[in-house]
Scaffold this active site. Structure first.
Site, PDB file in Angstrom:
ATOM      1  CD  GLN A  74       8.255  36.646  34.648  1.00 50.23           C
ATOM      2  OE1 GLN A  74       8.932  37.463  34.286  1.00 50.23           O
ATOM      3  NE2 GLN A  74       8.980  35.617  34.932  1.00 50.23           N
ATOM      4  CG  PHE A  75       5.604  32.061  29.956  1.00 43.46           C
ATOM      5  CD1 PHE A  75       5.507  30.827  30.138  1.00 43.46           C
ATOM      6  CD2 PHE A  75       6.762  32.779  29.508  1.00 43.46           C
ATOM      7  CE1 PHE A  75       6.568  30.138  29.917  1.00 43.46           C
ATOM      8  CE2 PHE A  75       7.886  32.120  29.206  1.00 43.46           C
ATOM      9  CZ  PHE A  75       7.790  30.425  29.681  1.00 43.46           C
ATOM     10  CB  THR A  76       7.578  31.582  34.426  1.00 40.43           C
ATOM     11  OG1 THR A  76       7.848  33.117  34.832  1.00 40.43           O
ATOM     12  CG2 THR A  76       8.444  31.518  33.206  1.00 40.43           C
TER      13      THR A  76
END
Length: 141
Positions: A74-76
């Site tokens: 989950q880079f966000t």
């Protein structure tokens, strides 16, 4: 590393109509993001926290219960929304850096004997979950 842990009754990840990872009994959904300077120390601490945090019923951990974990990259989690209306992703590690780190968290959890399912790195994923509580914890390592 940043991780959002959600206590769930069940959870799954679907990519292009195919379920690529799921847990079908109570456990944790772990959304894991990496930044540029993360390394083995952050991986180990993150895995230890996921395994040992006593956030299941009866103040038990997934390690205590033998409960499953669904890990989704989950880079966000590293979005910077302080300015304007568009998020900046500069703090998120690029894929070639982040993917091995998320894989290492998965490996470290499995090395502890945990059942671990995963999403698919870099794919557009549909994540479904049935939350329990709700219990949601933010880990900053």
């Amino acid at each position: 590393m940043r991780t959002v842990l959600q206590r769930v009754h069940r959870a799954s990840v679907t990519v292009d109509g195919e379920v690529v990872g799921e847990i079908t009994r109570p456990g944790l959904l772990a959304l894991v993001g990496a930044t540029h300077d993360d390394g083995p120390e952050q991986v180990e601490t993150t895995a230890r926290k996921i395994a040992d945090l006593r956030i299941l019923h009866g103040e038990r951990s997934v390690l205590d219960e033998g409960a499953p974990v669904l890990v989704v990259s989950q880079f966000t989690l590293y979005a910077d929304t302080r300015k304007g209306r568009r998020s900046s992703w500069n703090a998120a590690a690029p894929g070639p850096v982040a993917e091995p780190l998320v894989d290492a968290v998965v490996a470290a959890l499995r090395a502890r004997g945990l059942e671990v399912a995963t999403g698919r790195f870099g794919a557009h994923m549909d994540v479904e979950l049935v939350g329990d509580g709700p219990v949601t914890i933010l880990l900053e390592v």
